[in-house]
Structure formats: structure tokens, C-alpha cells
Design a protein around this motif. Structure first.
Motif, PDB file in Angstrom:
ATOM      1  N   ASP A 585       0.849  -1.186   0.000  1.00 22.26           N
ATOM      2  CA  ASP A 585       0.000   0.000   0.000  1.00 22.26           C
ATOM      3  C   ASP A 585       0.889   1.243   0.000  1.00 22.26           C
ATOM      4  O   ASP A 585       1.767   1.379   0.849  1.00 22.26           O
ATOM      5  N   CYS A 586       0.619   2.145  -0.934  1.00 23.06           N
ATOM      6  CA  CYS A 586       1.479   3.328  -1.047  1.00 23.06           C
ATOM      7  C   CYS A 586       1.323   4.272   0.139  1.00 23.06           C
ATOM      8  O   CYS A 586       2.154   5.147   0.359  1.00 23.06           O
ATOM      9  N   ARG A 587       0.269   4.101   0.925  1.00 23.63           N
ATOM     10  CA  ARG A 587       0.083   4.967   2.091  1.00 23.63           C
ATOM     11  C   ARG A 587       1.204   4.766   3.126  1.00 23.63           C
ATOM     12  O   ARG A 587       1.599   5.682   3.804  1.00 23.63           O
ATOM     13  N   GLY A 590       5.300   4.060   0.556  1.00 22.18           N
ATOM     14  CA  GLY A 590       5.776   4.942  -0.502  1.00 22.18           C
ATOM     15  C   GLY A 590       5.083   4.673  -1.828  1.00 22.18           C
ATOM     16  O   GLY A 590       4.443   3.636  -2.028  1.00 22.18           O
ATOM     17  N   CYS A 591       5.231   5.639  -2.722  1.00 21.28           N
ATOM     18  CA  CYS A 591       4.528   5.591  -4.006  1.00 21.28           C
ATOM     19  C   CYS A 591       4.902   4.351  -4.807  1.00 21.28           C
ATOM     20  O   CYS A 591       6.076   4.029  -4.962  1.00 21.28           O
ATOM     21  N   GLN A 592       3.893   3.652  -5.296  1.00 14.86           N
ATOM     22  CA  GLN A 592       4.118   2.458  -6.125  1.00 14.86           C
ATOM     23  C   GLN A 592       4.000   2.801  -7.609  1.00 14.86           C
ATOM     24  O   GLN A 592       3.916   1.927  -8.455  1.00 14.86           O
ATOM     25  N   LYS A 593       3.894   4.083  -7.901  1.00 17.58           N
ATOM     26  CA  LYS A 593       3.925   4.606  -9.275  1.00 17.58           C
ATOM     27  C   LYS A 593       2.773   4.079 -10.151  1.00 17.58           C
ATOM     28  O   LYS A 593       2.981   3.581 -11.240  1.00 17.58           O
ATOM     29  N   CYS A 594       1.571   4.242  -9.633  1.00 14.30           N
ATOM     30  CA  CYS A 594       0.418   3.866 -10.468  1.00 14.30           C
ATOM     31  C   CYS A 594       0.109   4.975 -11.465  1.00 14.30           C
ATOM     32  O   CYS A 594      -0.605   4.756 -12.436  1.00 14.30           O
ATOM     33  N   GLY A 595       0.606   6.168 -11.195  1.00 17.39           N
ATOM     34  CA  GLY A 595       0.470   7.237 -12.183  1.00 17.39           C
ATOM     35  C   GLY A 595      -0.634   8.230 -11.899  1.00 17.39           C
ATOM     36  O   GLY A 595      -0.782   9.221 -12.621  1.00 17.39           O
ATOM     37  N   ILE A 596      -1.417   8.003 -10.867  1.00 13.07           N
ATOM     38  CA  ILE A 596      -2.577   8.881 -10.686  1.00 13.07           C
ATOM     39  C   ILE A 596      -2.201  10.234 -10.078  1.00 13.07           C
ATOM     40  O   ILE A 596      -2.838  11.243 -10.353  1.00 13.07           O
ATOM     41  N   CYS A 597      -1.180  10.255  -9.226  1.00 13.32           N
ATOM     42  CA  CYS A 597      -0.865  11.494  -8.507  1.00 13.32           C
ATOM     43  C   CYS A 597       0.172  12.323  -9.271  1.00 13.32           C
ATOM     44  O   CYS A 597       1.155  11.773  -9.769  1.00 13.32           O
ATOM     45  N   ASP A 598      -0.068  13.641  -9.321  1.00 12.26           N
ATOM     46  CA  ASP A 598       0.984  14.516  -9.839  1.00 12.26           C
ATOM     47  C   ASP A 598       1.716  15.180  -8.665  1.00 12.26           C
ATOM     48  O   ASP A 598       2.651  15.930  -8.849  1.00 12.26           O
ATOM     49  N   ALA A 603      -2.816  14.083  -4.831  1.00  6.25           N
ATOM     50  CA  ALA A 603      -1.887  13.305  -4.005  1.00  6.25           C
ATOM     51  C   ALA A 603      -2.686  12.628  -2.903  1.00  6.25           C
ATOM     52  O   ALA A 603      -3.805  13.063  -2.603  1.00  6.25           O
ATOM     53  N   PRO A 604      -2.167  11.567  -2.309  1.00  8.50           N
ATOM     54  CA  PRO A 604      -2.902  10.954  -1.201  1.00  8.50           C
ATOM     55  C   PRO A 604      -3.113  11.967  -0.074  1.00  8.50           C
ATOM     56  O   PRO A 604      -2.211  12.771   0.205  1.00  8.50           O
ATOM     57  N   VAL A 605      -4.273  11.940   0.527  1.00  4.89           N
ATOM     58  CA  VAL A 605      -4.561  12.852   1.641  1.00  4.89           C
ATOM     59  C   VAL A 605      -4.793  12.006   2.889  1.00  4.89           C
ATOM     60  O   VAL A 605      -5.744  11.237   2.962  1.00  4.89           O
TER      61      VAL A 605
HETATM   62  S1  SF4 Z   1       0.648   7.623  -7.689  1.00  5.02           S
HETATM   63 FE1  SF4 Z   1      -0.461   8.129  -5.817  1.00  5.02          FE
HETATM   64  S2  SF4 Z   1      -2.023   6.546  -5.612  1.00  5.02           S
HETATM   65 FE2  SF4 Z   1      -0.553   5.820  -7.127  1.00  5.02          FE
HETATM   66  S3  SF4 Z   1       0.860   4.593  -5.957  1.00  5.02           S
HETATM   67 FE3  SF4 Z   1       1.746   6.643  -6.018  1.00  5.02          FE
HETATM   68  S4  SF4 Z   1       0.972   7.647  -4.177  1.00  5.02           S
HETATM   69 FE4  SF4 Z   1      -0.263   5.818  -4.487  1.00  5.02          FE
END
Ligand code: SF4
Length: 844
Positions: A585-587, A590-598, A603-605
Motif C-alpha cells: 500500500d502506497c500509504r 511509498g509511491c508504487q507509481k500507479c500514475g494517478i498522482c501529480d 496526491a494521497p490525503v
Molecule cells: S501515484 Fe499516488 S495513488 Fe498511485 S501509488 Fe503513487 S501515491 Fe499511491
């Protein structure tokens, strides 16, 4: 605009209260608003009223100037038939206006098996099914919701569909439509303008192209509109003037206050579509949740508060939030439930908190039987975690636990199916010997459906036969004693699978099936796979073809709809599934690079680091204090006299009870509660009235923990929280003991004066010594003599006066039975008679 009249319709339908509106906190729309929305949930009222998304939009729209929003739910089949035969158009609940008089109809798209219901609504509203066939005079048909990330099977029916979070985009759509209306823009101009709003999909601007039955491309008709990207709300809006929740009069599937504590889940289960299309995680602050909870309970009267999110146990401040909620609400007998918990997040402390008022349901979802298969799907929980959670639940007093498993997951073997049984048995053993006999485990099984935008979107869905075989295997293996096996109908999963990854050609199938009478597919009693198979044959569509494995080089029907998660991430996750490799879990990792956050706007809140300022609210806020188990309680009894008139006749007895309980709670009366595991308010009611009967002389008795003070003020307070059709007349101290034998007086307004033959029936009834009728109750035939039970029955100017004698301990009769059995009124004449229980003085 002319209101729809329902007096001749509602008495004839099942559960008429579904169609009367009048929910507590429902909006009274401004008839002069410039832009009128009707929000439609394409399933029955009791499902739709529990849907959070529709309520959020409803209040957001109604807060806007010049805009109003009303609601409509799909009618049941009996209502549909009556509307057709009586030529009455489908209507909104609030103003009872025909649907085609609205500017916009906004459908929620919650699951695939509601697709034919969309056509039922459009047809009853007199609106053409296809966007291309609609004229300027027709409302704009919008969609949005979970299915919008592949809406292709219904895309032709919609003018525009919102992808993603609706809160912000609805404001932009509204502004655009207001302007379009003021400027008199054409429908085509409006659709074109809608393409300029991020997250709005206008299907007419994309054309799928096929070759030899295969989708080969999705042609964008506008060069500046090549794909549509899901709209993401960066964080929850601040809680300022949160609109109060709608409180239904009818029992709904989730009769409680729902508070969305977080949106999104990044656990990364590879089968889970919600885990992709609601990314990233955005948590609401503890302070805001406390404000919403306080306000929501104060303004709804609900006695249950549900913390909603895809995985409530992952909420980062749950250990802070739960005691705060319980310290605030336990004294008010409001329980807190968590519908979606995750193994490993249910700590002893949390479980301790949950059970403080009522033990709400305990459900966990291991999804697969073996550790191996859970690694394939990236579930991230082990057998030991799971058994520990069950041990905690049993040792904290739960006797019933529910498990969710899936069958048909990629790489599944017989060994995985057998392990579902073994794991469930091991879990039950965790109850220990003391409780071994009473512990109950309910095992729910559903068939895995590969969903668009997930790493498993290319995988095959198992066939109907395989589904049935695996369920049969479980039926054989799971012991009967202490276990209950439930399964989602594999025939429904089959169709869900077809639509989940379907293309636009399926619109023909939906229309053909609907025309053949297919309705309400999510209800097993209505669902018939054969009807779909016949429709598929007519349309030359092979259903099974849609369940096949897809090649990674194939064009997928949803390729032009971008969830924000990168395709390369999905491909990599699919590869990792074959190696049983874990993606954390990226929470926390750390970020697993799914691409959704800039990481600028999106970003995760997390609330973990937020300062919590909410104070624990005074336990005795309402003056209620939960007495100890052996504490002597002083009661102050009251009798409340009330009338239930007009539409109140459509409420069932249990619905009325719930309404009164809530009004009493809202009015802040210090009602005593019963003791034990499931405390309920000490309120008892006068004998149940049959649906369809009004009354001027009802009462209920309540025990308060202290005197009420001014009963006139109490009456006014209570009336504030009741719909117009229920009126509190008097509150008097002390209960009156009910006599053993009572006479009840009714006034019955008939649709037409009685005929000679019917008058003769009445005359001969009173000449008889006995009048025996037969009744079937609980499959048993019983006889009842009506003669001693009816003291008077006389007609004057199409009004019947009836006096019925009832004995507390004996079977009695009711006015409808008298009309049918004694007077000889049949069908509509009996149904449309307006029956009212009245005070004696009214008759003299
Ligand atoms: S891009 Fe955002 S949602 Fe996706 S893995 Fe990274 S932190 Fe998590």
C-alpha cells in the motif's frame, strides 16, 4: 406544469410509500428555478435511497441559485403496469412533476444489472432511448457512477456521462447548462460545449469501429477530444453547511446515517475496480467527521452511524475517531458500524468500541481460501491474520461472523475451493469450546468478474457451468451445522461479466431484452437468463464471447476512457500476479507509481498528522444517561394521541414505528431504552392499522426518564419532525389502561353509492345470527364469525359508517374485510374506498 395525480394509483400498488416522497429533510423545490434536475436511481426506492452519491448531488444542486433537483426511483413492475394502463407519466417524488418536464435527468450508474431499468424510466417518461433520436424539447440525459468507467453498453442512451468524482464537475455542468438555456443554445451546441469540461464524456463524439466482429478502433470525432480523463476531487470540501441526510419513510437496505470517511483505497487488490477508479486515498479529517456525525444524527434521528469507505479499518486515525464517536453517541443509543473492514485492521480496541451500543454485523472478506491465491490477487492478508481477527470477534461476544469469498479468480484450482471450507471451519473453531455450539459462520460466495481498468481486465471469466460446479462443490463440502452458505446467483454474475467488459453493440441487446419484458435484473425473482439468451440470439450476439480472455494488443471498449492509472502499471501488476509478488500500500510503503498522482494537485490525503481539535461531546448532551444493568429506573409514562391522514395511509405499521421513533429522538425527548445487547426505545403503539386506512385516533405510549415539562411545547416539538400527514394532537401524562373490549368507528367514502344488491347484503347480514368467513393464516384454514364483530354498518350518500368490536385476546376484523365479505364490494371499488378511523363524535 401539471402535477401527476396518484389517488387512483397508489391504493393499488405494493408498498405505495415508495412513491410518496415526504422524507424528512427532502427539499421543497422552487417551482421557478431556471434549471430543473431530476436525479434518478435506476432501481427500486429501497436500494436507491441508501445511495450516498445521489444524496450528495441532490443537496449540492439544491444549494445553487436558480437550480433545483428532485428525485425519482425505478417503479416496481406493478406500478409500471398501472402507470401504463392509466396513461400516467413517471413523476418526481418532490413535486410529482412528469419527468419529461425537467431540463436534465441525471442517472446514477451503480451496477450493470440496472441497465434495463434506465429504459423503463425513459419509456415511462416518454423520452426516446437513444441520444441521437432526442429533440430540443427533451431533457438532457446525464449519467455518472461506478459503471461510468465502461459505460459503453449504455453509451447510446446517454447524452453525456461524468467520469469520476461528481462534486466539482456538477457545478461546472450546471453553470454551462444555465448559460446554454439563457442563450437558447441548440442541443448539439450544448453537447459540444460539454466536451470542454474535464471528466465529461459525450459518447456521440466517439465512434467504435469493428472488423470481423472485433472492435478495432474507437474513432474520436473531435481532434481536441481524443480521450476523456476521470475527474478527481483533490480533497473533501470543508464541512461548513453540510446538508442534512434524507430520512426515508420506507425501510431501506441501509437505514442509517452514512458518513464517507475516506475515498479511494490503495491496498492494490488486483481484482478490485474500486481500488483503481477511486484512487488516490483522500481521508476526511477527524474534526470534520465529528461535525458531520453530530449534525447528521441531530437532524435525522437515525440510531446507527456507518463509517463508509472502501476499507474503513485503513482510516489512519480510526483509533482516535472510534472512542470519540462512541463517547459522544453511546449515551444516545446510537451505534457505530463499519460495513467494510479489512482483516488485520480490526484491532481488539476497535472491536471493543464497536460493541458499546449494539453489536453491529461482523463481516470480513478473505476473498480466497489459500495464502497462495491471496498472493495472486495481492490481498495481503495471511491465514493467521484472518484467524486472529475471528478469534477477537468471538471473544468479544460476536456469535455470528460473515465471510466473503470469490470463486473463479485467475489460477484457481480445486485446492483453493476446498481451502475455503477448511479456512471457514478453522475460523469457527476460534470461538473455542465454550461457544462452539452457538458460533455461526455465514460464507458468501460470488463469482469473480474481471473488471475494466484493473490488472485482471484481460483475464477470462469462468463459464456459468464452472461457477455452478464450484458452488456445488462448496455445498457438498461445507458442514451444515454452524455454517450457512450463500452465493450470488452465477447466472446474474454471467450477465454482469458480459456488461462489465461490453461494447456499444450491447445497447441493442438491452433494448431487445427490455422490449421482451426484462425488468429489475438485480432482483433474483425478476432475473431470467433465458430472456437475455433469447434477446442475444435475436441480436446475433454471443454472450460468452464477452467473458473470454483478452489479448494485451486488443482494443478494449473503454480504451478512450482514462482512469488516470497508467496502463503500464496494470500490465506490471498482472505480471506480478503470476509470480505471487506483493505490491504494498502506497500509504505506508511509498509511491508504487500507479500514475494517478501529480503530487501538486492530486496526491494521497491522510489525516494522520492532523491535529484533532474536536472535543469529546458531553455524554449527557441530551440528558440521557445509560443506566447500569441493575440500577433502579424511575419511569415517567406518557400517552401521545395523533392522527395519520392523507398519504400516511400508505405507510405500513413498521414504517410508522420507525418514523415515530426518529421524531421522538429528533425532538430530544428523554426516552428510556430497554436493556441488553440490542437496546430499543420504550415506546409501544396502538394496534396496527392496515395499509390504506387513515385514522384520527391513534396513540403511542412512551416511558421517559424525567417529566416532559410543558406538554403543549412537547407536542409542537414533535410535530416539527413529522410529515404533514401525521399530526400530534395531545400528550398526556400517564398511560391509560386499554379496555378488554373496544368499539372502533370508521367512516368509509366509497367511489360510488352502493347498489341495491349491496344494500341487501348489509340488511341480510344483520338479520343473521352468525356470518362465518374463512381465512388462510400461516397456511392454516381458520373460520371467523363476523356477525358479533360488526355493530353497525349503514350507508348515506356514498359514505359508510362502520362500528367494529374488537377483543384484546381474540381475532378481529378490519374495514376492508367488511367491505369485501359483507357488502360484496370487489376489486377497485374496495381498494379505492377511503377508509378513516374516526372519533365517535364525528359520526353523531
Ligand atoms: S501515484 Fe499516488 S495513488 Fe498511485 S501509488 Fe503513487 S501515491 Fe499511491
Amino acid at each position: 406544469m401539471k402535477q401527476v395525480q396518484l389517488d387512483h394509483i397508489l391504493p393499488r400498488v405494493r408498498k405505495p410509500a415508495r412513491y410518496i416522497g415526504a422524507e424528512f429533510n427532502a427539499v421543497h423545490p422552487d417551482p421557478d428555478s431556471l434549471l430543473k434536475f431530476c436525479l434518478v436511481f435506476p432501481d427500486l426506492y429501497e436500494i436507491g435511497m441508501s445511495h450516498q452519491g445521489l444524496q450528495i448531488l441532490y443537496h449540492l444542486l439544491n444549494e445553487k441559485q436558480n437550480v433545483s433537483a428532485e428525485r425519482c426511483y425505478t417503479p416496481d413492475t406493478d406500478m409500471e403496469e398501472l402507470l401504463r394502463t392509466k396513461k400516467v407519466p413517471l413523476f418526481s417524488l418532490e413535486s410529482r412533476l412528469p419527468l419529461d418536464s425537467f431540463d436534465v435527468i441525471g442517472f446514477t450508474l451503480p451496477y450493470e444489472l440496472c441497465y434495463t431499468n434506465i429504459l423503463t424510466v425513459l419509456d415511462l417518461a416518454g423520452i426516446p432511448f437513444r441520444s441521437a433520436e432526442r429533440l430540443a424539447s427533451h431533457p438532457l440525459i446525464l449519467g455518472g457512477g461506478s459503471c461510468s468507467m465502461n459505460p459503453e453498453p449504455v453509451a447510446d442512451f446517454f447524452d453525456a456521462i461524468v467520469l469520476g468524482d461528481g462534486e466539482e464537475v456538477i457545478a461546472e455542468i450546471t453553470a454551462l447548462l444555465l448559460q446554454a438555456k439563457q442563450q437558447g443554445n441548440s442541443r448539439a451546441e450544448t453537447l459540444e460545449a460539454l466536451t470542454g469540461i474535464s471528466g465529461v464524456y459525450v459518447p456521440a463524439f466517439f465512434t467504435p469501429e469493428y472488423h470481423e466482429g472485433q472492435l478495432v478502433s474507437i474513432k474520436a470525432e473531435k481532434s481536441d477530444y481524443p480521450k476523456v480523463t476521470r475527474r478527481i476531487m483533490a480533497k473533501f470540501p470543508e464541512v461548513k453547511s453540510q446538508a442534512p441526510p434524507l430520512v426515508p419513510l420506507v425501510k431501506t437496505v441501509h437505514d442509517r446515517l452514512g458518513i464517507e470517511i475516506a475515498r479511494g483505497c490503495t491496498r492494490g487488490c488486483r481484482f478490485c475496480q474500486a481500488g483503481v477508479i477511486y484512487r488516490p486515498v483522500r481521508e476526511r479529517s477527524v474534526d470534520d467527521i465529528m461535525k458531520l456525525a453530530r449534525k447528521g444524527i441531530d437532524r435525522s434521528g437515525f440510531d446507527e452511524l456507518a463509517l463508509l469507505s472502501l476499507s474503513t479499518g485503513d482510516y489512519s486515525c480510526l483509533a482516535t475517531l472510534m472512542p470519540m464517536l462512541m463517547n459522544t453517541f453511546a449515551a444516545e443509543y446510537v451505534s457505530v458500524s463499519m460495513p467494510s473492514m479489512r482483516v488485520g485492521t480490526l484491532t481488539e480496541d476497535i472491536i471493543e468500541q464497536i460493541k458499546r451500543v449494539r453489536k453491529t454485523g461482523f463481516t470480513v472478506a478473505p476473498e480466497a481460501g489459500t495464502d497462495r491465491l491471496r498472493e495472486v490477487i495481492n490481498k495481503g492478508i495471511s491465514r493467521d491474520d484472518f484467524l486472529e481477527t475471528c478469534r477477537n470477534a468471538f471473544s468479544n461476544g460476536w456469535n455470528l461472523i460473515k465471510f466473503y469469498f470469490m470463486i473463479g479468480l485467475p489460477t484457481e484450482t480445486d485446492e483453493d475451493i476446498e481451502a475455503i471450507v477448511e479456512l471457514s471451519q478453522s475460523a469457527r473453531l476460534e470461538a473455542g469450546t465454550g461457544k462452539g455450539g452457538r458460533a455461526q459462520v455465514n460464507v458468501s460466495i460470488s463469482t469473480f468478474i474481471p473488471k475494466p481498468h484493473t490488472p485482471f481486465q484481460w483475464e477470462a471469466q469462468i463459464s456459468l457451468e464452472q461457477s455452478r460446479d464450484r458452488i456445488n462443490m462448496l455445498k457438498k463440502l461445507l458442514p451444515r451445522r454452524g455454517f450457512k452458505l450463500k452465493w450470488h446467483d452465477p447466472e446474474q454474475s454471467f450477465l454482469e461479466g458480459v456488461f462489465s467488459r461490453g461494447d456499444r453493440r450491447l445497447a441493442n441487446l438491452i433494448e431487445t431484452a427490455w422490449k421482451a419484458g426484462v425488468r429489475l435484473d438485480s432482483w433474483s425473482e425478476h432475473y431470467h437468463l433465458e430472456s437475455w439468451q433469447e434477446a442475444a440470439e435475436k441480436c446475433d450476439i454471443e454472450l460468452q464471447w464477452y467473458l473470454r480472455q483478452r489479448g494485451q494488443d486488443e482494443v478494449l471498449p473503454w480504451d478512450h476512457l482514462d482512469s488516470g492509472v497508467e496502463r503500464s502499471f496494470l500490465v506490471e501488476e498482472l505480471r506480478k500476479s503470476t509470480e505471487q509478488a506483493y505490491t504494498p500500500d502506497c500509504r505506508v510503503h511509498g509511491c508504487q507509481k500507479c500514475g494517478i498522482c501529480d503530487f501538486k494537485t492530486v496526491a494521497p490525503v491522510s489525516t494522520e498528522k492532523d491535529a484533532v481539535t474536536s472535543k469529546i461531546i458531553d455524554l449527557a448532551r441530551r440528558g440521557n444517561k445509560r443506566p447500569g444493568q441493575n440500577e433502579q429506573v424511575v419511569k415517567f409514562p406518557y400517552r401521545v394521541h395523533y392522527a395519520r391522514l392523507g398519504d400516511a395511509r400508505f405507510l405500513g405499521h413498521l414504517e410508522l414505528l420507525q418514523l415515530i421513533f426518529r421524531a421522538v429522538r429528533l425532538a430530544g425527548f428523554p426516552v428510556l431504552f430497554s436493556r441488553g445487547f440490542n437496546p430499543s426505545p420504550c415506546i409501544s403503539f396502538s394496534p396496527a392499522l392496515p395499509v390504506g386506512v387513515e385514522s384520527e385516533v391513534e396513540y403511542f405510549d412512551m416511558d421517559l426518564e424525567r417529566p416532559l415539562g410543558n406538554s403543549e411545547t412537547g407536542k409542537q416539538e414533535l410535530n416539527k419532525f413529522l410529515p404533514d400527514f401525521i399530526r400530534i394532537d395531545q400528550i398526556s401524562a400517564a398511560k391509560t389502561k386499554n379496555p378488554q373490549t373496544m368499539v372502533t368507528f370508521y367512516e368509509i367514502r366509497l367511489p360510488a353509492p352502493l347498489q341495491d344488491e349491496q344494500l341487501e347484503n348489509i340488511k341480510s347480514f344483520f338479520e343473521m345470527d352468525s356470518f362465518i368467513i374463512e381465512r388462510i393464516r400461516k397456511r392454516k384454514r381458520k373460520e371467523l364469525d363476523l356477525r358479533p364483530l360488526v355493530r353497525k354498518l349503514a350507508e348515506k350518500d356514498a359514505v359508510l359508517f362502520l362500528e367494529i368490536i374488537s377483543h384484546q385476546s381474540k381475532a378481529g376484523t378490519n374495514p376492508r374485510e367488511v367491505l369485501e365479505q359483507i357488502v360484496g364490494l370487489e376489486g377497485d371499488d374496495a381498494l379505492l374506498a377511503k377508509i378513516k378511523k374516526v372519533k365517535l363524535e364525528t359520526l353523531l
